[in-house]
Design a protein around this motif. Sequence first.
Motif, mmCIF file in Angstrom:
data_model
loop_
_atom_site.group_PDB
_atom_site.id
_atom_site.type_symbol
_atom_site.label_atom_id
_atom_site.label_comp_id
_atom_site.label_asym_id
_atom_site.label_seq_id
_atom_site.Cartn_x
_atom_site.Cartn_y
_atom_site.Cartn_z
ATOM 1 N N SER A 33 0.629 -0.807 -8.443
ATOM 2 C CA SER A 33 0.296 -1.718 -7.206
ATOM 3 C C SER A 33 -0.946 -1.950 -6.941
ATOM 4 O O SER A 33 -2.073 -0.937 -6.732
ATOM 5 C CB SER A 33 0.535 -0.695 -5.779
ATOM 6 N N SER A 52 3.703 -5.029 -4.975
ATOM 7 C CA SER A 52 4.184 -3.418 -6.395
ATOM 8 C C SER A 52 5.279 -4.043 -7.071
ATOM 9 O O SER A 52 6.329 -4.380 -5.879
ATOM 10 C CB SER A 52 5.018 -1.932 -4.780
ATOM 11 N N THR A 54 7.662 -2.150 -6.887
ATOM 12 C CA THR A 54 9.602 -1.498 -6.330
ATOM 13 C C THR A 54 9.300 -2.712 -5.461
ATOM 14 O O THR A 54 10.736 -2.052 -4.822
ATOM 15 C CB THR A 54 8.816 -0.698 -6.885
ATOM 16 N N ARG A 55 8.626 -3.164 -5.195
ATOM 17 C CA ARG A 55 8.937 -3.947 -3.586
ATOM 18 C C ARG A 55 9.165 -5.447 -3.735
ATOM 19 O O ARG A 55 8.631 -6.357 -4.652
ATOM 20 C CB ARG A 55 7.535 -3.946 -2.588
ATOM 21 N N TYR A 59 3.484 -7.599 0.631
ATOM 22 C CA TYR A 59 3.131 -7.357 2.196
ATOM 23 C C TYR A 59 2.412 -8.143 2.301
ATOM 24 O O TYR A 59 0.853 -8.249 2.105
ATOM 25 C CB TYR A 59 2.958 -5.892 2.134
ATOM 26 N N GLY A 103 4.153 1.522 -3.644
ATOM 27 C CA GLY A 103 3.661 0.693 -2.793
ATOM 28 C C GLY A 103 1.919 1.113 -2.629
ATOM 29 O O GLY A 103 1.403 2.000 -3.453
#
Length: 121
Positions: A33, A52, A54-55, A59, A103
Amino acid sequence: EAKLVESGGGVVQAGGSLRLSCTASDFTFEEKSFGWWRRESGLDEEVLACVSPTRPSTYYLPSVKGRFTISLDATNRTFYLQMDNLKPEDSTVYTCAAGGPSGCGSGMDFWGEGTTVTVSP
């Protein structure tokens, strides 16, 4: 030695743009991340942007969304923060960080030294 090296801070007039760079050395760039933080006056550092693996989406802090863009260049092991339509209240120290795939948080593995951005009225 694993580290992040920042560049790109400086002085710009309100409405102008800057691009901050953060280059990684001696650690794998994959499955990490990456994020940018800044210190608000009297407050802790807050994360501005984070990407990230995994996201599903990137953001952005609401106050910078639409003006700032984080991007990655894995070939050159560098990630960026493009800052457009800068405002005087954006003036502060900006820090990059890299960490595990889950993250961005205070427990990131690697931190840059910080670079100062000053936006004049």
